[in-house]
Motif scaffolding. Structure first.
Motif, PDB file in Angstrom:
ATOM      1  N   PHE A 139     -22.635 146.406 -33.640  1.00 17.54           N
ATOM      2  CA  PHE A 139     -22.969 146.282 -32.225  1.00 17.54           C
ATOM      3  C   PHE A 139     -23.273 147.660 -31.621  1.00 17.54           C
ATOM      4  O   PHE A 139     -24.200 147.811 -30.817  1.00 17.54           O
ATOM      5  N   ALA A 140     -22.498 148.677 -32.022  1.00 16.25           N
ATOM      6  CA  ALA A 140     -22.751 150.032 -31.511  1.00 16.25           C
ATOM      7  C   ALA A 140     -24.101 150.549 -31.991  1.00 16.25           C
ATOM      8  O   ALA A 140     -24.794 151.264 -31.250  1.00 16.25           O
ATOM      9  N   ASP A 189     -29.782 156.430 -28.147  1.00 21.78           N
ATOM     10  CA  ASP A 189     -28.612 156.988 -27.469  1.00 21.78           C
ATOM     11  C   ASP A 189     -27.749 157.693 -28.517  1.00 21.78           C
ATOM     12  O   ASP A 189     -27.152 157.038 -29.385  1.00 21.78           O
ATOM     13  N   PRO A 190     -27.657 159.014 -28.496  1.00 25.77           N
ATOM     14  CA  PRO A 190     -26.899 159.719 -29.547  1.00 25.77           C
ATOM     15  C   PRO A 190     -25.406 159.422 -29.499  1.00 25.77           C
ATOM     16  O   PRO A 190     -24.746 159.393 -30.536  1.00 25.77           O
ATOM     17  N   SER A 191     -24.835 159.211 -28.330  1.00 27.43           N
ATOM     18  CA  SER A 191     -23.401 158.940 -28.245  1.00 27.43           C
ATOM     19  C   SER A 191     -23.056 157.594 -28.879  1.00 27.43           C
ATOM     20  O   SER A 191     -22.045 157.460 -29.587  1.00 27.43           O
ATOM     21  N   ALA A 192     -23.912 156.581 -28.641  1.00 26.55           N
ATOM     22  CA  ALA A 192     -23.678 155.280 -29.258  1.00 26.55           C
ATOM     23  C   ALA A 192     -23.842 155.362 -30.767  1.00 26.55           C
ATOM     24  O   ALA A 192     -23.108 154.722 -31.523  1.00 26.55           O
ATOM     25  N   GLY A 193     -24.805 156.166 -31.230  1.00 21.03           N
ATOM     26  CA  GLY A 193     -24.974 156.339 -32.669  1.00 21.03           C
ATOM     27  C   GLY A 193     -23.770 157.015 -33.303  1.00 21.03           C
ATOM     28  O   GLY A 193     -23.329 156.642 -34.402  1.00 21.03           O
ATOM     29  N   ALA A 194     -23.197 158.009 -32.625  1.00 22.67           N
ATOM     30  CA  ALA A 194     -22.006 158.678 -33.146  1.00 22.67           C
ATOM     31  C   ALA A 194     -20.814 157.719 -33.178  1.00 22.67           C
ATOM     32  O   ALA A 194     -20.014 157.724 -34.130  1.00 22.67           O
TER      33      ALA A 194
END
Length: 427
Positions: free
Chosen positions: A268-269, A309-314
């Motif tokens: 989901f992320a 979105d880099p934060s969601a990927g992390a």
């Protein structure tokens, strides 16, 4: 008569043979209605269901709190996936004037509303995460109930052992009291030495001390059981050896459920990191300062982020690492359970062998007591030998009672290692 009791002559038959008293003792009766009355402390000892104890323990410990929280999270995600849009609506408004402070220019007012759209597969991924959370909640509750079952099993068999100790202790005190009373009669009749009476009274004092200590352990065991479930249960169904697949063990299932839930959350992320579309509806109104020209227009607007979105990927990468660790944990739990089950089998085998040996020891000690008693009455053995034989028979009776409880406790421990809850007896 003084210490001349070594001479060969038969004592008068003032009391029944000591060995007969030991032979009719019932120190091994650690189950059944009699034990239930002793444990419950009431005349009517109705069987207590294991499920009733587990439910009471869960309620007192609030052991289902984690499961309730996980179910709440699952319900919240299902409710979110049922919404029409992926997030809240947004509204915007703006006003423009080409000649500020002048009433002759154009004035423009614009307003709109927009909503985020679900990404492809995002709603299904959210529902999958909700299902995984619900499954994890059930396995977490199973683990909590199994842990409480282990505490209940331990507390119950500690109580049963204490009750057996008290029963044997009371029988030993009654036995010693009878021995003292009859020794007094023999001493008064001049057929028993004063030293023999003192030795019998010392044996009685020792038996009373052992009984007091056993009653203290029983009170502690009762307090422990009350702390777990709020009352002292009566008779409980003795367990039989059960079997189960290791993958059905709650500890394995909860580790696998955690890994599955983290993997679904990571998926989901990953989807949340993808650019999402927003759709909006705009309304624009223009007029000149003199009110001679007024125009109104509407429009449809689509917008989308230009990158991930880099934060969601992390976050997704972190969750994937946690899921991998959870799967490794499940493998480690399997190995640990295999060791525990092997140890439980060895413990049960040893307990059964010990019970057989203790029962043989008790039979031998009763027979030895009978022979010692006969030798004493015939004047061949001193009174001290009779007391020693009586002490050996008492210790053998206590050891046999402990061995019987140990076998039942070992069966419970084996089922605990298998991940099985105690089963209520069904008719």
């Amino acid at each position: 008569m003084n210490s001349q009791n070594y001479e060969r002559r038969r004592r008068k038959s003032v009391f029944a043979p000591l060995s007969l008293a030991f032979a009719v003792m019932t120190p091994l009766a650690v189950t059944g209605a009699a034990q239930a009355q002793e444990i419950s402390g009431s005349n009517e000892a109705m069987p207590t269901r294991w499920s009733t104890l587990l439910d009471a323990a869960v309620a007192r410990r609030a052991a289902d709190a984690d499961a309730v929280a996980l179910r709440g999270s699952a319900d919240a995600r299902r409710a979110l996936s049922a919404r029409r849009f992926a997030g809240p609506l947004e509204a915007d408004a703006s006003a423009r004037q080409d000649q500020i402070g002048s009433g002759t220019g154009y004035f423009e007012v614009e307003g709109g509303i927009s909503a985020p759209l679900w990404r492809r597969g995002e709603r299904e991924a959210l529902r999958g995460e909700a299902d995984a959370l619900a499954a994890r909640a059930e396995t977490a509750l199973d683990v909590a109930r199994l842990e409480l079952a282990g505490e209940l099993r331990t507390a119950w068999w500690e109580l049963a052992r204490a009750v057996a100790d008290v029963r044997v202790g009371r029988e030993q005190v009654e036995f010693a009291q009878t021995l003292v009373a009859n020794t007094k009669r023999l001493e008064a009749a001049g057929e028993q030495a004063r030293l023999d009476l003192l030795q019998a009274e010392a044996a009685l004092a020792m038996s009373e001390q052992d009984l007091a200590q056993a009653m203290g352990r029983e009170r502690q065991a009762r307090a422990q059981m009350i702390g777990l479930v709020g009352f002292v249960p009566a008779q409980l169904t003795a367990e039989t050896v059960g079997t189960a697949q290791i993958d059905d063990h709650p500890l394995v299932r909860v580790a696998l459920a955690e890994a599955d839930q983290l993997a679904r959350q990571a998926r989901f992320a990953r989807l949340k990191a993808e650019p999402a579309w927003r759709v909006g509806l705009d309304l624009r109104s223009e007029r000149d300062g003199r009110g001679l020209d007024t125009r109104t227009s509407t429009g449809l607007k689509l917008s989308r982020a230009l990158g991930r979105d880099p934060s969601a990927g992390a976050e997704a990468a972190s969750l994937e690492a946690e899921a991998t660790a959870a799967r490794s944990k499940a493998t480690a739990v399997r190995f640990s359970l295999e060791t525990m089950q092997a140890q439980a089998i060895a413990n049960l085998t040893a307990a059964r062998a010990s019970l057989k040996a203790q029962e043989a020891r008790r039979a031998i000690s009763v027979e030895a007591l009978a022979l010692t008693e006969r030798g004493w009455r015939e004047g061949e053995l001193p009174f001290l030998e009779l007391l020693r034989a009586r002490a050996a028979a008492s210790e053998a009776s206590r050891g046999a009672a402990h061995a019987r409880v140990a076998v039942e406790a070992a069966i419970s421990s084996f089922n605990q290692a298998q991940g099985l809850l105690p089963q209520d007896q069904t008719s």
